[in-house]
Write an enzyme that holds these catalytic residues in place. Sequence first.
Site, PDB file in Angstrom:
ATOM      1  N   ASN A   1     -13.669 -10.541 -10.073  1.00 18.74           N
ATOM      2  CA  ASN A   1     -12.333 -10.104 -10.489  1.00 18.74           C
ATOM      3  C   ASN A   1     -11.653 -11.087 -11.436  1.00 18.74           C
ATOM      4  O   ASN A   1     -10.863 -10.674 -12.279  1.00 18.74           O
ATOM      5  CB  ASN A   1     -11.481  -9.803  -9.257  1.00 18.74           C
TER       6      ASN A   1
ATOM      7  N   GLU B   1      -4.243  -8.943  -1.238  1.00 19.55           N
ATOM      8  CA  GLU B   1      -4.745  -8.796   0.134  1.00 19.55           C
ATOM      9  C   GLU B   1      -6.244  -8.562   0.143  1.00 19.55           C
ATOM     10  O   GLU B   1      -6.766  -7.796  -0.667  1.00 19.55           O
ATOM     11  CB  GLU B   1      -4.033  -7.636   0.849  1.00 19.55           C
TER      12      GLU B   1
ATOM     13  N   GLU C   1       0.811  -1.219   0.000  1.00 22.52           N
ATOM     14  CA  GLU C   1       0.000   0.000   0.000  1.00 22.52           C
ATOM     15  C   GLU C   1       0.843   1.267   0.000  1.00 22.52           C
ATOM     16  O   GLU C   1       0.820   2.051   0.954  1.00 22.52           O
ATOM     17  CB  GLU C   1      -1.008  -0.042   1.171  1.00 22.52           C
TER      18      GLU C   1
ATOM     19  N   CYS D   1      -9.593  -8.719   3.351  1.00 25.53           N
ATOM     20  CA  CYS D   1     -10.149  -9.196   4.632  1.00 25.53           C
ATOM     21  C   CYS D   1     -11.439  -8.450   4.901  1.00 25.53           C
ATOM     22  O   CYS D   1     -11.672  -7.365   4.373  1.00 25.53           O
ATOM     23  CB  CYS D   1      -9.174  -8.994   5.789  1.00 25.53           C
TER      24      CYS D   1
END
Length: 525
Positions: free
Chosen positions: A396, A366, A261, A368
């Site tokens: 996706n 990533e 990030e 969550c």
Amino acid sequence: MWVLDAGIWVFSFFLWMVGNTIASQPCIPKFFDSDAMVCVCNATYCDTLDPISLPPEGLFLKYETTKAGRRMELSEGTFQRNHTPSSFRGLKYTFNASDRYQDVKGFGGSHTDAAAINIMSLSPAAQEHLLRSYFSNTGIEYNLLRWPIAASDFSTRPYSYDDIQYDFDLKYFNLVEEDTELRIPLLHRIMALSKQPISLVATPWTGPAWLKTNDNVKGKGKLKGKAGDKYHKTWANYLIRFLDKYAEHNITFWAMTSQNEPDCSSYAMEDFPTINYSPEEQRDFINLDLGPALANSDHKDVHLVIHDDARIHLPNWAKVVLGNSSAAKYASGIGVHWYLDAMTSAQLTLGATHNLFPDYFLLYTEACNGFLPWDIKVDTGSWERGVHYSCNIIENFKYFITGWIDWNLALGMNGGPNFVKNFVDSPILVDASKDEFYKQPMFYHLAHFSKFIPEGSVRVGLTSNSFLGCTLKAVGFLRPDGAAVVVVLNNCYMDIEFSISDSPVGVIEDVAQAYSIQTYLWRHT
Ligand SMILES: *[C@@H]1O[C@H](CO)[C@@H](O)[C@H](O)[C@H]1NC(C)=O
Ligand SMILES: *[C@@H]1O[C@H](CO)[C@@H](O)[C@H](O)[C@H]1NC(C)=O
Ligand SMILES: *[C@@H]1O[C@H](CO)[C@@H](O)[C@H](O)[C@H]1NC(C)=O
Ligand SMILES: *[C@@H]1O[C@H](CO)[C@@H](O)[C@H](O)[C@H]1NC(C)=O
């Protein structure tokens, strides 16, 4: 003739069932609410799945998980003749194995310090059940693992591998106990029980305070100076040194992302451990420092992944970095995090990036649940959080992602530990006080993909007629062994009748129960 064929199929299916000698173990349910269910494992018991064994031609396998309580329940069915009758009123899918899209890299989770601490807090026998649940062929067969380079927020303390001031030669660089006592020994066990190679993706969150503008391992800072100077060279060398040290433990990485990030804009908490880059700064760091350092090291086969942040920055981020021909030659792929996906379109971000840079893989690195400040952190047994995963994966993959990596492999009942209290949910929750762990619906939603779609599969065409009202979501793949896989999600309040036609094999006619997910598997060739 038709009847006779069906008889032979049933008989060969019987032989095939007899040949499957390992018996799977069912889920032991525990309810946290009327429909919030987890499967409980401990030192002596855990639910398992049989290794996949393809059915004889003419039959298909169906694995079904429902909000009502089924977990990966296996049944078999018979293909109908090769057309869907005109009287069929449901949704009609056409599976087209000649219509090929991206190759699949795989599925996995992240081996954070928090995950390792939770796993190690169980008795050795319970640990073994947990590792097998994810990585063995009686589990869900993950083949990807994301690996923080030193501390992430899911650590119990901020640290780097060289916290000695101004050690530009990295003389004091060293791995820490979190690596040598927790994460590395667990990885060796994972590699020993997995039937396929595990591809590791390394990612830095933060670095030594003395390299950062905020002079702190935690908190948002940039690298001091500018690309090409001693701060940037030292940081690139630090990342190579990490690969060297892991190589001493016989661990090699498939990929490394340049930064977790890098945008880490306003949403990052104040003490969050991170290094900030603009896309231009990332381009220049790769061009002048990291790219050459990797190319001249023993690790030149490690795939460099740019971005590693929310898709809202795409395709712009990729245009800046990969639009520069010298930075582009050092990179192989583009990492994407699922945060804020609901605010952006997959087509305008992932689709557009794929069209511009079709030779660079898109990889979800990533995801969550429970990450928004106002979210419930751990919502034990939540079916909806499982749907959030499977819905995201299906959408996706239709826009060219090659794999999907979940965040922490396991967390405690409060969603930690996390030294900035950024607690979140995980597919596996560990209750060390009871020596138990809970497999949440998220675990099984992921299983519907990870167990059946191995590395080297290819996404293929799956089209449907238009259907009014709440409808199914589905995606199709062809495996390297020639088998076909279709995953069908029903997030509607009603059962939905549908068919899948795979010419010349035949037609599957079935009903997807309200709030269910199923995987179909058959021999295509
Ligand atoms: C483990 O789980 C099984 C199945 O639910 C149960 O029979 C057994 O008593 C449990 N063992 C312990 C030590 O709690
Ligand atoms: C299947 O896909 C191929 C390649 O895109 C295409 O040429 C063919 O027409 C498709 N078949 C059907 C039945 O749609
Ligand atoms: C690494 O592999 C070599 C050769 O297989 C072996 O001799 C050595 O003990 C291994 N080292 C570690 C740390 O596992
Ligand atoms: C690529 O970026 C570098 C700076 O990192 C710059 O010097 C170079 O001119 C750029 N190359 C192209 C082709 O834009």
